[in-house]
Design a protein around this motif. Structure first.
Motif, short mmCIF file in Angstrom:
data_model
loop_
_atom_site.label_atom_id
_atom_site.label_comp_id
_atom_site.label_asym_id
_atom_site.label_seq_id
_atom_site.Cartn_x
_atom_site.Cartn_y
_atom_site.Cartn_z
N UNK A 170 35.27 32.19 -9.65
CA UNK A 170 36.06 32.82 -10.77
C UNK A 170 35.78 32.93 -12.22
N UNK A 171 35.13 31.73 -12.64
CA UNK A 171 34.70 31.64 -14.00
C UNK A 171 33.40 32.41 -14.41
N UNK A 172 32.93 33.16 -13.31
CA UNK A 172 31.61 33.74 -13.60
C UNK A 172 30.23 32.99 -13.43
N UNK A 173 30.38 31.63 -13.24
CA UNK A 173 29.04 30.68 -12.86
C UNK A 173 28.84 31.09 -11.71
N UNK A 174 27.37 31.03 -11.48
CA UNK A 174 26.73 31.18 -10.27
C UNK A 174 26.84 30.08 -9.27
N UNK A 175 27.34 30.68 -7.94
CA UNK A 175 27.67 29.62 -6.94
C UNK A 175 26.53 29.46 -5.94
N UNK A 176 26.23 31.04 -5.50
CA UNK A 176 25.09 31.03 -4.54
C UNK A 176 24.24 32.30 -4.70
N UNK A 177 23.06 32.25 -4.19
CA UNK A 177 22.38 33.54 -4.07
C UNK A 177 21.23 33.37 -3.38
N UNK A 178 20.87 34.79 -2.88
CA UNK A 178 19.75 34.89 -1.89
C UNK A 178 18.72 35.87 -2.29
N UNK A 179 17.60 35.76 -1.78
CA UNK A 179 16.32 36.29 -2.08
C UNK A 179 16.54 37.89 -1.51
N UNK A 180 16.10 38.69 -2.56
CA UNK A 180 16.22 40.30 -1.91
C UNK A 180 15.22 40.47 -0.70
N UNK A 181 15.57 41.57 0.01
CA UNK A 181 15.04 41.83 1.24
C UNK A 181 13.28 41.95 0.98
N UNK A 182 12.96 42.41 -0.27
CA UNK A 182 11.57 42.74 -0.29
C UNK A 182 10.84 41.23 -0.82
N UNK A 183 11.50 40.07 -0.83
CA UNK A 183 10.86 38.82 -1.24
C UNK A 183 10.95 38.67 -2.56
N UNK A 184 11.85 39.53 -3.31
CA UNK A 184 11.96 39.09 -4.78
C UNK A 184 13.43 38.43 -5.27
N UNK A 185 13.24 37.77 -6.21
CA UNK A 185 14.40 37.24 -6.77
C UNK A 185 14.91 38.46 -8.05
N UNK A 186 15.62 39.20 -7.55
CA UNK A 186 16.15 40.35 -8.35
C UNK A 186 17.57 40.47 -8.03
N UNK A 187 18.36 39.92 -9.40
CA UNK A 187 19.84 39.93 -9.56
C UNK A 187 20.31 41.50 -9.56
N UNK A 188 21.29 41.91 -9.32
CA UNK A 188 22.03 43.26 -9.52
C UNK A 188 22.27 43.49 -11.21
N UNK A 189 21.98 44.63 -11.47
CA UNK A 189 22.23 44.81 -13.02
C UNK A 189 23.42 44.33 -13.49
N UNK A 190 23.40 43.40 -14.75
CA UNK A 190 24.54 42.69 -15.26
C UNK A 190 25.32 43.63 -16.24
N UNK A 191 26.55 43.40 -16.19
CA UNK A 191 27.47 44.22 -17.42
C UNK A 191 27.04 44.17 -18.83
N UNK A 192 26.54 42.86 -19.21
CA UNK A 192 26.08 42.77 -20.66
C UNK A 192 24.89 41.79 -20.77
N UNK A 193 24.22 42.12 -21.78
CA UNK A 193 22.96 41.24 -21.95
C UNK A 193 23.28 40.14 -23.12
N UNK A 194 22.72 38.80 -23.12
CA UNK A 194 23.01 37.98 -24.17
C UNK A 194 22.33 38.46 -25.37
N UNK A 195 23.01 38.36 -26.53
CA UNK A 195 22.59 38.91 -27.85
C UNK A 195 21.37 38.26 -28.27
N UNK A 196 21.06 37.21 -27.79
CA UNK A 196 19.61 36.40 -28.08
C UNK A 196 18.65 37.08 -27.75
N UNK A 197 18.88 37.42 -26.30
CA UNK A 197 17.48 38.38 -25.67
C UNK A 197 17.30 39.69 -26.26
#
Length: 791
Positions: free
Chosen positions: A42-69
């Motif tokens: 609920x605080x936005x921290x990652x709880x769990x994730x699974x690898x995509x069906x094509x074998x890549x670790x690819x998260x869905x597009x985020x709402x925002x990107x850190x200013x440092x990046x």
């Protein structure tokens, strides 16, 4: 003139075609690659994730990107990003000069917009493709904002190995959210899409450090950071071997995978309602208990915690996460698994019977040896109380009183009530379960069980909120992801269970001694008031504990996912300690408010718990559910006639009416009395009749405990192959009386005081006749099954 017009029309047509081609050159969705399933707390921290069906670790597009990046990637790849329209003419000119001078490709001059196009198309890098990328980059700039473009890049750029996108890279290489990375860490990630092969355990670290440090110097030059920050950042190590992603709620993640289409959620990422801190604590608690229980080959444990106020899941542990030990079946989500509920449905029957006017909270219920249509329930301790108050029977989880109550309520009615309350696993007709329904003869899921109790809690909590009315939405299942929840306000005057019945049920559920505390918990003000119930399935396959307060519902299951039973796998010993350890992690709160307007004060017989009749003398005023007015009056208090000394019962045949004493007496049926007086020393048996007085068959002096009238019994073979015997058991009000036993009108034996008889009658129907020394008779029939026919 005509020729010029034709040329004009052809030119316009060509322009129109080119314009349309330009406008529709960009797909509506640039990236169609599968994404990882991601579940956040609920605080936005990652709880769990699974690898995509094509074998890549690819998260869905985020709402925002850190200013440092943003600062790092713009400084490294496209420092005029905010000033061009898709193509940087200066950068391309510089690249052409460098490539001509080097007689090879040493610089690309691509903008971030062009790189987004290249990543989305995955085409070979040729001059023509480069030109087409420039056109599409210009089209991209017209459709998307600069922030959206850099977001697309950060979400789809390669970061080495099978890692795609900034978020996945941050977790795989640093084990943290990208928002928490330092300048040195972010600069390291920013140079990777340009050379993703640099991240390789044990290799290329020097080249990666040089590229990172060059970028840090550039950041200083562009005044994004100062020199001190850059110098300190250069001291930070670069990542080596990719790290595993957090798996703090893997079973909830799998549930989301399975239900996403039904829930109509387009993205593969959700922000859940899980309280991260609580989830980690619960994981730790379950791990500790699991380590202890595995010594007894009890391998699995699960728990579900619901926040009543929000109707949401705040902790979801479907099983102990043990991916390296597949034989333990830790992948099975026991929150969704149908299992025998043991005794956890008994409070629902108790509440239903009060709601429908069958009992009052303390109504006496029979607790004697029972056989119903060949079904013989047993209490856990194999003992009998004779009669026990319904609330005590619930708190002690006695089986025979529960069966007797269900027999009175009718299992068909209870079956329908359970389905309406949300128990969705009753997929057989009511007759399939019969009376065993109350002792775990059906299956439930932890999800349905916890949600049913939460519905009861919400109903009671909303007593004042809804001004005594009911909202059917209170029984809606909990949600586990954040959503714009709208609550229907279709209030009703009636509900499945009324406020008062729920209130009385929770009070009865609170009166159980907690495990390991020996009752001393009541002396500590810090202890929470918790209404709770345990359950143990047949064969010791499932141990349950469900507990609730006005704010939380906690459900715990312990057992083996493969259904293997184990000695000691009982609710009070295996699940209850876990339940109270979890409640210690939850905030204390007030107890339920008394729904006074839904309770009615009536006169109740203290001894029987029934509504007082004319013969009841010891009365109390008790607040009971309104439906309690419909309950029967006390059947156990009767007026008897005694002689002038009060020592003997009499009739008008042996004593004048003027000399009689007329007294109210608490009289249980013989079988109930037989066991009740053993545990209740204050119980007064009926005085005997005075000599010369005719009993006239009054007060049922004898009762057959086993077998009941019309019963069917089976006599098994002994170990040596000989035919066994059945033990007949009777009760007589006068403990010193003799009973003469006859089977099929033939005298068999005489018993005194202790009326049990072992016989071995042949298969078929038999008549059993009991005669006492005063000539009182009791005639019943029973049938003995033939072994061959039984097969």
């Amino acid at each position: 003139m005509i020729k010029a017009l034709r040329i004009f029309l052809v030119t316009d047509l060509i322009f129109l075609v080119l314009l349309l081609g330009f406008l529709f050159s960009l797909p509506s969705k640039l990236f169609k690659s599968p994404t990882s399933f991601v579940i956040e707390a609920s605080n936005g921290n990652l709880l769990s994730a699974s690898i995509a069906s094509d074998g890549q670790w690819r998260f869905p597009e985020a709402d925002s990107i850190p200013i440092k990046f943003k600062d790092c990637i713009i400084a490294f790849e496209d420092k005029r990003f905010y000033n061009h329209i898709g193509m940087d003419f200066l950068a391309i000119s510089r690249a052409i000069k460098q490539n001509l001078k080097a007689k090879g490709v040493v610089s690309g001059g691509s903008t971030l917009s062009m790189q987004v196009i290249r990543l989305s198309r995955k085409k070979d890098r040729t001059v023509w493709q480069k030109l087409f990328e420039i056109i599409l980059a210009f089209r991209l700039e017209l459709k998307y904002s600069k922030e959206e473009i850099i977001n697309l890049y950060a979400s789809n750029a390669p970061f080495g190995s099978n890692v795609v996108g900034l978020e996945a890279a941050s977790w795989r290489y640093y084990g943290r959210d990208a928002k928490t990375l330092s300048w040195g860490e972010m600069a390291t990630l920013a140079v990777l899409p340009n050379s993703p092969s640099l991240v390789h355990p044990g290799k290329n670290s020097d080249r990666l450090i040089r590229k990172r440090n060059d970028l840090l110097d550039k950041l200083v030059k562009l005044k994004y950071i100062d020199q001190t920050t850059a110098n300190l950042s250069k001291l930070e190590p670069v990542p080596g071997k990719p790290l595993p992603l957090p798996q703090n709620a893997p079973h909830l993640l799998n549930r989301f995978k399975a239900e996403r289409a039904t829930l109509e959620i387009k993205t593969t990422r959700i922000t859940s309602t899980i309280n991260e801190n609580l989830q980690l604590k619960v994981n730790s608690i379950l791990k500790r208990y699991n380590n202890r229980y595995r010594a007894n080959d009890i391998n699995n444990i699960a728990t579900l915690i619901l926040d009543v106020k929000t109707g949401s899941v705040i902790s979801y542990v479907g099983n102990i996460y043990q991916p390296d030990q597949a034989f333990l079946e830790s992948h099975v989500d026991m929150i969704k698994a149908p299992r025998s509920p043991g005794s956890t449905l008994k409070p629902l029957l108790y509440a239903s019977m009060m709601n429908d006017g069958f009992i009052l909270p303390h109504t006496l219920v029979p607790d004697i040896p029972t056989q119903i249509a060949g079904y013989s329930p047993q209490n856990y301790d194999l003992g009998y109380d004779g009669a026990i108050a319904a609330d005590k029977a619930l708190s002690r989880s006695l089986n025979i009183p529960a069966v007797k109550m269900l027999q009175q309520y009718k299992y068909e009615r209870f079956y329908d009530k359970l389905k309406k309350l949300g128990i969705g696993t009753l997929n057989q007709p009511a007759d399939h379960y019969g009376l065993s329904l109350i002792l775990g003869g059906s299956e439930v899921t932890m999800w349905d069980l916890a949600n049913t109790y939460m519905g009861m809690v919400r109903t009671l909590n909303h007593f004042n909120t809804y001004k005594g009315l009911y909202n059917p939405e209170d029984y809606k299942p909990a949600i586990y992801f954040k959503t714009e929840k709208t609550e229907d306000r279709d209030y009703q005057r009636n509900s499945l269970l009324d406020h008062s019945s729920i209130w009385a049920t929770f009070n009865a559920m609170e009166e159980v001694m907690r495990p390991g505390d020996e009752g001393l918990w009541e002396q500590f003000s810090s202890s929470q008031r918790v209404a709770w119930k345990t359950g143990t399935s047949f064969g010791f396959r499932d141990a349950w504990a469900v507990g609730l307060t006005p704010n939380y519902v906690v459900c715990v299951w312990v057992g083996n996912a493969d259904g293997e039973g184990r000695p000691g796998l009982v609710g009070i010993e295996a699940a209850a300690p876990v339940l109270f350890d979890i409640f210690r992690q939850l905030p204390n709160g007030k107890w339920f408010e008394t729904p006074t307007t839904k309770l009615k004060k009536i006169k109740v017989c203290r001894q029987s718990g029934y509504k007082a009749g004319d013969n009841c003398t010891d009365l109390i005023d008790e607040l009971v559910p309104v439906a309690g007015e419909k309950t029967a009056v006390c059947p156990y208090h009767k007026l008897i006639h005694l002689d002038r000394t009060g020592s003997f019962r009499v009739t008008d045949q042996c004593e004048s009416v003027a000399s009689m004493q007329h007294k109210s007496w608490f009289i249980l049926p013989p079988a109930m009395e037989y066991y009740y007086k053993i545990k209740n020393s204050d119980y007064k048996v009926l005085p005997p009749f005075m000599a010369g007085c005719d009993n006239s068959g009054g007060n049922n002096v004898m009762e057959l405990i086993y077998p009941k009238n019309g019963a069917t019994v089976y006599i098994p073979l002994e170990l040596d192959g000989t035919r066994g015997k059945i033990v007949l058991n009777a009760a007589h009000r006068n403990s010193s009386s003799k009973i003469y036993w006859h089977v099929d009108n033939e005298f068999v034996a005489t018993t005194t005081n202790y009326h049990q008889l072992a016989i071995s009658p042949p298969p078929g129907k038999h008549t059993l006749t009991l005669v006492d020394e005063n000539g009182e008779r009791l005639v019943q029939v029973f049938t003995v099954l033939d072994k061959e026919k039984k097969k």
